[in-house]
Design a protein around this motif. Structure first.
Motif, PDB file in Angstrom:
ATOM      1  N   ALA A  63       0.831  -1.203   0.000  1.00  0.00           N
ATOM      2  CA  ALA A  63       0.000   0.000   0.000  1.00  0.00           C
ATOM      3  C   ALA A  63       0.873   1.263   0.000  1.00  0.00           C
ATOM      4  N   TRP A  64       1.938   1.242   0.808  1.00  0.00           N
ATOM      5  CA  TRP A  64       2.876   2.379   0.871  1.00  0.00           C
ATOM      6  C   TRP A  64       3.522   2.615  -0.496  1.00  0.00           C
ATOM      7  N   ALA A  65       3.977   1.539  -1.147  1.00  0.00           N
ATOM      8  CA  ALA A  65       4.593   1.669  -2.466  1.00  0.00           C
ATOM      9  C   ALA A  65       3.587   2.184  -3.492  1.00  0.00           C
ATOM     10  N   GLY A  66       2.336   1.712  -3.405  1.00  0.00           N
ATOM     11  CA  GLY A  66       1.317   2.175  -4.334  1.00  0.00           C
ATOM     12  C   GLY A  66       1.053   3.660  -4.202  1.00  0.00           C
ATOM     13  N   ARG A  67       1.009   4.142  -2.951  1.00  0.00           N
ATOM     14  CA  ARG A  67       0.795   5.584  -2.750  1.00  0.00           C
ATOM     15  C   ARG A  67       1.960   6.384  -3.332  1.00  0.00           C
ATOM     16  N   ALA A  68       3.169   5.863  -3.178  1.00  0.00           N
ATOM     17  CA  ALA A  68       4.344   6.547  -3.725  1.00  0.00           C
ATOM     18  C   ALA A  68       4.266   6.608  -5.249  1.00  0.00           C
ATOM     19  N   VAL A 126      -2.700 -10.436  -3.035  1.00  0.00           N
ATOM     20  CA  VAL A 126      -2.041  -9.273  -2.422  1.00  0.00           C
ATOM     21  C   VAL A 126      -0.732  -8.971  -3.145  1.00  0.00           C
ATOM     22  N   ALA A 127       0.092 -10.017  -3.374  1.00  0.00           N
ATOM     23  CA  ALA A 127       1.356  -9.821  -4.069  1.00  0.00           C
ATOM     24  C   ALA A 127       1.137  -9.263  -5.473  1.00  0.00           C
ATOM     25  N   ASN A 128       0.074  -9.705  -6.130  1.00  0.00           N
ATOM     26  CA  ASN A 128      -0.166  -9.255  -7.496  1.00  0.00           C
ATOM     27  C   ASN A 128      -0.572  -7.789  -7.570  1.00  0.00           C
ATOM     28  N   GLY A 144       8.633 -16.190   7.076  1.00  0.00           N
ATOM     29  CA  GLY A 144       8.298 -17.242   6.128  1.00  0.00           C
ATOM     30  C   GLY A 144       6.824 -17.436   5.832  1.00  0.00           C
ATOM     31  N   LYS A 145       5.948 -16.623   6.402  1.00  0.00           N
ATOM     32  CA  LYS A 145       4.513 -16.790   6.150  1.00  0.00           C
ATOM     33  C   LYS A 145       4.175 -16.349   4.726  1.00  0.00           C
ATOM     34  N   PRO A 146       3.521 -17.219   3.916  1.00  0.00           N
ATOM     35  CA  PRO A 146       3.182 -16.857   2.531  1.00  0.00           C
ATOM     36  C   PRO A 146       2.200 -15.685   2.481  1.00  0.00           C
ATOM     37  N   VAL A 147       2.405 -14.843   1.477  1.00  0.00           N
ATOM     38  CA  VAL A 147       1.507 -13.723   1.226  1.00  0.00           C
ATOM     39  C   VAL A 147       0.480 -14.167   0.187  1.00  0.00           C
ATOM     40  N   PRO A 148      -0.799 -13.928   0.410  1.00  0.00           N
ATOM     41  CA  PRO A 148      -1.803 -14.305  -0.595  1.00  0.00           C
ATOM     42  C   PRO A 148      -1.433 -13.754  -1.965  1.00  0.00           C
ATOM     43  N   LEU A 149      -1.599 -14.581  -2.984  1.00  0.00           N
ATOM     44  CA  LEU A 149      -1.192 -14.202  -4.327  1.00  0.00           C
ATOM     45  C   LEU A 149      -1.904 -12.937  -4.793  1.00  0.00           C
ATOM     46  N   LEU A 157       2.783  -6.761 -14.666  1.00  0.00           N
ATOM     47  CA  LEU A 157       2.934  -8.209 -14.572  1.00  0.00           C
ATOM     48  C   LEU A 157       1.835  -8.832 -13.720  1.00  0.00           C
ATOM     49  N   ARG A 158       1.625 -10.129 -13.928  1.00  0.00           N
ATOM     50  CA  ARG A 158       0.758 -10.923 -13.065  1.00  0.00           C
ATOM     51  C   ARG A 158       1.488 -12.228 -12.755  1.00  0.00           C
ATOM     52  N   ASP A 159       1.606 -12.536 -11.473  1.00  0.00           N
ATOM     53  CA  ASP A 159       2.228 -13.792 -11.049  1.00  0.00           C
ATOM     54  C   ASP A 159       1.161 -14.887 -11.089  1.00  0.00           C
TER      55      ASP A 159
END
Length: 759
Positions: A113-118, A146-148, A139-144, A156-158
Motif C-alpha cells: 500500500a505504501w509503495a502504491g501511494r508513492a 495481495v502480491a499481485n 516465512g509466512k506466505p503472502v496471498p497471491l 505483470l501478473r504472477d
C-alpha cells in the motif's frame, strides 16, 4: 582584477595566499520551495541491515549506486528494519530502488500500500532481486492476490508457476539490455511465471520452457512506474572468485526505470571538456629506506625517492602529498630527515600539502566510542607497525591478522591517547605550518580501512577541510566489471565520505606482499573507466612505500608517463573532492523559453562542480543565445559536455537541436571547446574576449571564435604581461593554441583578432 582572480579561484576550489577554502557541506540547506521546483534527483534505497550489515557493503551501494550517479542521480538510504520511511522527508524524490535477498517485511500488505501511494504521486520504483512481497518476515506466505497488487504496478501478473529445472528453458526475447557484461549461459536460475498484463511496459527478457508459448515469463520489464528484474537475472556471481558481473545493462535499465533522458547530469569526471586528472599519496612508508640502487647505499628515504623519480620529473601533474604527523614530528617518531623530506615536497609548485592524519588509525570504528583502556592490550605492540630497523617505517601491516581484524594494532602510534580534534584539524594545521606561505592543507586522506565514522567526517568539515579515500576502484582483467568501480561517495549519517577514483597499489600487490610491479595495471582500469563511457576521472593514488622497491617505482613512473600522454585536465585532489561534493548539492530549476522543447534549466547550489553532461545528445547543442554562465561545450562518446563558468553562481543552460555533432555550433560569442586549464569569468572585450585561467602544465586549449583568421593572445598576472603570441582560427572558427606559462597562480588571458586595435 584581484577580485576577479579571487572569485575564480574560490569557484574552482583553488586557494590563493591568505584565502580560506570555499567549503560546501554535503548537507547544505535548500528551501523546501526550491526543492519542490527543481528537477528531482534523489533515489531512496531501501536496505535491510539485518541481512546486509552495512550500507558500505550493500548490493545497492556496491553495484547500483555507480550507474545511478552516472545518470545524475544521488542516493540516500533507509533501513527497513526501522519501518517504512515518511516520503515527505524527501522533497526531490525521483524514485526508490530495492535489492532484497530475503523477506524484510512483517506486514507485506502495508508495504504494498505504501509503495502504491508513492507510485501514485509519480515516484518510480526499480526492483531487483527478491521483491519482498511473496513472503512475510518469518516465512509466512503472502496471498497471491495481495502480491499481485504489487506486480501489477510493473505490468505483470504472477500466475503462481515456477520453472525450477531450467534446462529446457530459453530466452525467446533478450534485447540489447540483456548480456551487458555476461550473456545468459550455463545453468540458468529458476524463475517465476510472470505474465504480461500491461502493454505500456516493455519486456527486455522473456523466457520460454520448451516450445510452449503458455510458459512465457517476462523477467525484465520497464515502464511508466519503473522497472523490475527477476532474482538471478540481474547479475552473475562467481562465489569461487568473488566476482560479480551485470547481466542486465544497469545504465539502460535505470535510465528507463527512472526516466533520466531529460535530466542534466552533474559530471565529476570532466573539466573544461577534458577528462579530469588528480593524484594523491598516502604517507605510509615515508621513512622506509629505498632498495633502489644506487640510492639504497645512501639510505635515501622512500619519500625522497618518490620525489626525485615520480614528482619532480612531472611538474605538469599535480599531486597531493599527505604525510602522517607521527612520521615527521620529533616528539613522536619523526626524524630530521623525515621532516626535511616533507618540506622539500611541499615546496614544489605542483604539490598540495594534505593530511594522512596524526597517528594513522587503522580501524576507524575502534575510535568511534574511544576509551583509552581499550588500547591497553596493544600498547606493548606499538613496534608491530615497524618491522626490523627503527628507521624502516613500514607499510600498513595489512597482512597480519589479529584480534582487531586485519591490523595488529588499532593505529600506528599509540603513545598518547586518541584525540579526534588533533587527528583531523590538528594534523591539517601541522602540515599548513610546515608548507610554504600561501599553501594550506585542507584535504584529509583517510587511513587504514578508510571507513571513518560520522564524527570523524564532521571534524573534517568543521576544520574547513574536505576528505577522500576508500572505494578501491578496479576495472581490469582481474576485476572485469563496472562493479569494481565505486560510486562517488558514501553517506555516513549526516556526513559524506568521498571515494578515490582509483585504487592504490595495495590491491595490485596483494597488500604489499608481492607482484610489486602490479600497479602498472592501473593503466587498464583508467582506460576502461574512461571508455566507452567516462565513469571516473584519471586518478593516480599510491603510498610512499612505492618508492621502496625498484619494481613498484618503475610501475608508478610508467603510470605517470601514460597519464602525461593523454588529453587531461589536471587538478589538485582537494579540488576533485569539492567537485564530488558539488554533485550531491546541485539542483536544476526548469525554465521556460528554450528554443527546443523547453530544454532550459537554471543550475543551483553546485559548489565547485562546473560540468554538466547530456546523454544521447549527438543532435543537441548549447543554445548560447538563451544561456548564461556557460563557458563552452564539447561532444564526446555520444554525450554533450557543458562547461559552466565558476564565476557565475546560477548559470542557465539551454539546449537546441543541431544537425551535426562533429561541427561546433555557431554562436555570436566565443566559447570553450576544450582545454587543459580551468577557466573562469569569461567576458567579451572589444572584438575578442578575456578569461581567467588556472592549471598545471602548458595551457593547451581550443576555442570556437566568431571570426576566422589570426588572433593575438596575451597572458598576464596582476597587470604584468608574462607572454604574448598568436594563433590562427580555421574557417570553422576553431582557435587552437598553447600558452607556455605557469598557471598554478591564476592568469588573465586576453584573446582578440589581430586587426582589432581596440582590444
Amino acid at each position: 582584477m584581484k577580485r576577479l582572480f579571487k572569485a575564480a579561484a574560490l569557484a574552482l576550489g583553488l586557494l590563493l595566499p591568505g584565502m580560506a577554502p570555499s567549503v560546501l557541506a554535503a548537507g547544505s540547506p535548500t528551501t523546501a520551495a526550491t526543492a519542490q521546483q527543481t528537477v528531482p534527483r534523489t533515489i531512496l534505497a531501501l536496505v535491510d541491515l539485518r541481512e546486509e550489515s552495512t550500507i558500505r557493503l550493500s548490493r545497492i551501494h556496491t553495484m547500483v549506486e555507480l550507474p545511478l550517479n552516472h545518470l545524475g542521480l544521488s542516493v540516500v538510504y533507509w533501513n527497513v528494519a526501522d519501518g517504512l520511511p515518511d516520503l515527505s522527508r524527501y522533497p526531490d524524490l525521483r524514485g526508490i530502488v530495492t535489492w532484497f535477498a530475503g523477506d524484510p517485511f512483517t506486514d507485506v500488505g502495508a508495504y504494498i500500500a505504501w509503495a502504491g501511494r508513492a507510485m501514485d504521486r509519480g515516484v518510480r520504483f526499480a526492483v531487483l532481486g527478491q521483491s519482498g512481497v511473496r513472503l512475510e518476515r518469518g516465512g509466512k506466505p503472502v496471498p497471491l492476490a495481495v502480491a499481485n497488487r504489487f506486480f501489477a504496478r510493473f505490468g505483470l501478473r504472477d500466475d503462481d508457476g515456477y520453472s525450477d529445472l531450467t534446462y529446457k528453458s530459453r530466452p525467446i526475447l533478450a534485447d540489447g539490455m540483456i548480456g551487458f557484461e555476461r550473456p545468459l549461459s550455463g545453468v540458468l536460475p529458476g524463475y517465476p511465471l510472470f505474465r504480461k498484463a500491461d502493454e505500456r511496459f516493455a519486456s527486455h527478457l522473456v523466457m520460454r520452457r520448451g516450445d510452449d508459448p503458455a510458459s512465457d515469463s517476462h523477467l525484465v520489464v520497464t515502464g511508466p512506474s519503473g522497472g523490475l528484474v527477476t532474482d538471478g537475472y540481474g547479475r552473475y556471481f562467481d562465489a569461487e572468485y568473488n566476482r560479480r558481473q551485470w547481466i542486465v545493462d544497469p545504465f539502460a535499465f535505470f535510465r528507463d526505470s527512472f526516466a533520466t533522458d531529460d535530466l542534466p547530469k552533474p559530471d565529476v569526471t570532466t573539466l573544461s571538456g577534458r577528462r579530469l586528472y588528480f593524484s594523491h599519496i598516502d604517507g605510509d612508508g615515508w621513512r622506509n629506506v629505498t632498495e633502489v640502487a644506487p640510492y639504497a647505499n645512501r639510505r635515501v628515504l622512500s619519500a625522497d625517492m618518490v620525489r626525485t623519480a615520480a614528482i619532480e620529473p612531472f611538474p605538469e601533474l599535480p599531486v597531493s602529498v599527505a604525510p602522517i604527523v607521527g612520521d615527521l614530528d620529533p616528539t613522536w617518531k619523526g626524524t630530521p630527515e623525515s621532516l626535511q623530506a616533507a618540506k622539500k615536497l611541499f615546496a614544489l609548485p605542483q604539490v598540495e600539502p594534505s593530511s594522512h592524519t596524526w597517528t594513522h588509525p587503522f580501524q576507524w570504528s575502534f575510535f568511534k566510542d574511544y576509551n583509552r583502556q581499550n588500547e591497553a592490550p596493544f600498547l606493548n605492540r606499538d613496534s608491530g607497525y615497524r618491522p626490523g630497523k627503527p628507521d624502516d617505517h613500514a607499510a600498513e601491516e595489512a597482512g597480519e591478522v589479529s584480534d582487531i581484524g586485519r591490523y595488529a594494532v588499532p593505529r600506528a602510534y599509540l603513545q598518547q591517547p586518541f584525540d579526534l580534534d588533533q587527528e583531523i584539524g590538528g594534523a591539517l594545521d601541522y602540515f599548513t605550518r610546515l608548507a610554504p606561505a600561501g599553501k594550506r592543507a585542507v584535504l584529509v586522506q583517510w587511513s587504514g580501512d578508510t571507513s571513518p565514522f560520522e564524527a570523524a567526517l564532521a571534524a573534517v568539515r568543521k576544520a574547513g577541510g574536505v576528505n577522500i579515500n576508500g572505494g578501491d576502484a578496479r576495472f581490469d582483467a582481474d576485476f572485469p566489471s563496472i562493479t569494481g568501480l565505486p560510486p562517488i561517495g558514501l553517506p555516513v549519517g549526516a556526513e559524506r565520505q568521498i571515494y578515490a577514483a582509483g585504487s592504490n597499489e595495495n590491491t595490485y600487490t596483494e597488500l604489499w606482499t608481492g607482484r610489486f610491479y602490479g600497479y602498472r595495471n592501473l593503466i587498464n582500469t583508467m582506460r576502461h573507466a574512461g571508455s566507452p563511457i567516462r565513469l571516473k576521472p584519471f586518478n593516480v593514488y599510491y603510498h610512499m612505500y612505492s618508492g621502496q622497491k625498484a619494481a613498484s617505482l618503475n610501475a608508478l613512473v610508467s603510470v605517470l608517463t601514460a597519464a602525461r600522454g593523454q588529453e587531461l585536465a589536471p587538478v589538485a585532489a582537494s579540488t576533485y573532492a569539492r567537485i564530488a561534493e558539488g554533485f550531491y548539492t546541485t539542483r536544476f530549476e526548469p525554465l521556460a523559453g528554450g528554443s527546443d522543447g523547453g530544454r532550459r534549466w537554471r543550475v543551483l547550489d553546485r559548489g565547485a562542480l562546473n560540468t554538466l553532461r547530456f546523454d544521447n545528445a549527438s543532435a543537441s547543442a548549447v543554445d548560447f543565445a538563451r544561456s548564461s554562465g556557460v563557458l563552452g561545450q564539447r561532444h564526446s562518446q555520444g554525450s554533450l559536455y557543458v562547461a559552466l563558468d565558476p564565476a557565475v553562481a546560477e548559470p542557465v543552460v539551454a539546449l537546441t537541436a543541431t544537425a551535426r555533432a562533429d561541427r561546433d555550433p555557431p554562436a555570436a560569442l566565443p566559447y570553450l571547446i576544450q582545454g587543459r586549464w580551468a577557466f573562469s569569468a569569461l567576458a567579451a572585450q572589444g572584438q575578442g574576449f578575456r578569461v581567467a585561467a588556472t592549471g598545471y602544465g602548458d595551457g593547451s586549449m581550443v576555442w570556437h571564435v566568431p571570426r576566422p583568421g589570426r588572433w593575438t593572445v596575451t597572458a598576464e598576472r596582476d597587470g604584468t604581461r608574462l607572454w604574448s603570441g598568436s594563433a590562427d582560427a580555421d574557417a570553422d572558427g576553431r582557435l587552437a593554441l598553447t600558452v607556455p606559462v605557469s598557471a598554478i597562480a591564476p592568469l588573465l588571458l586576453r584573446l582578440r583578432p589581430t586587426d582589432d586595435t581596440a582590444g
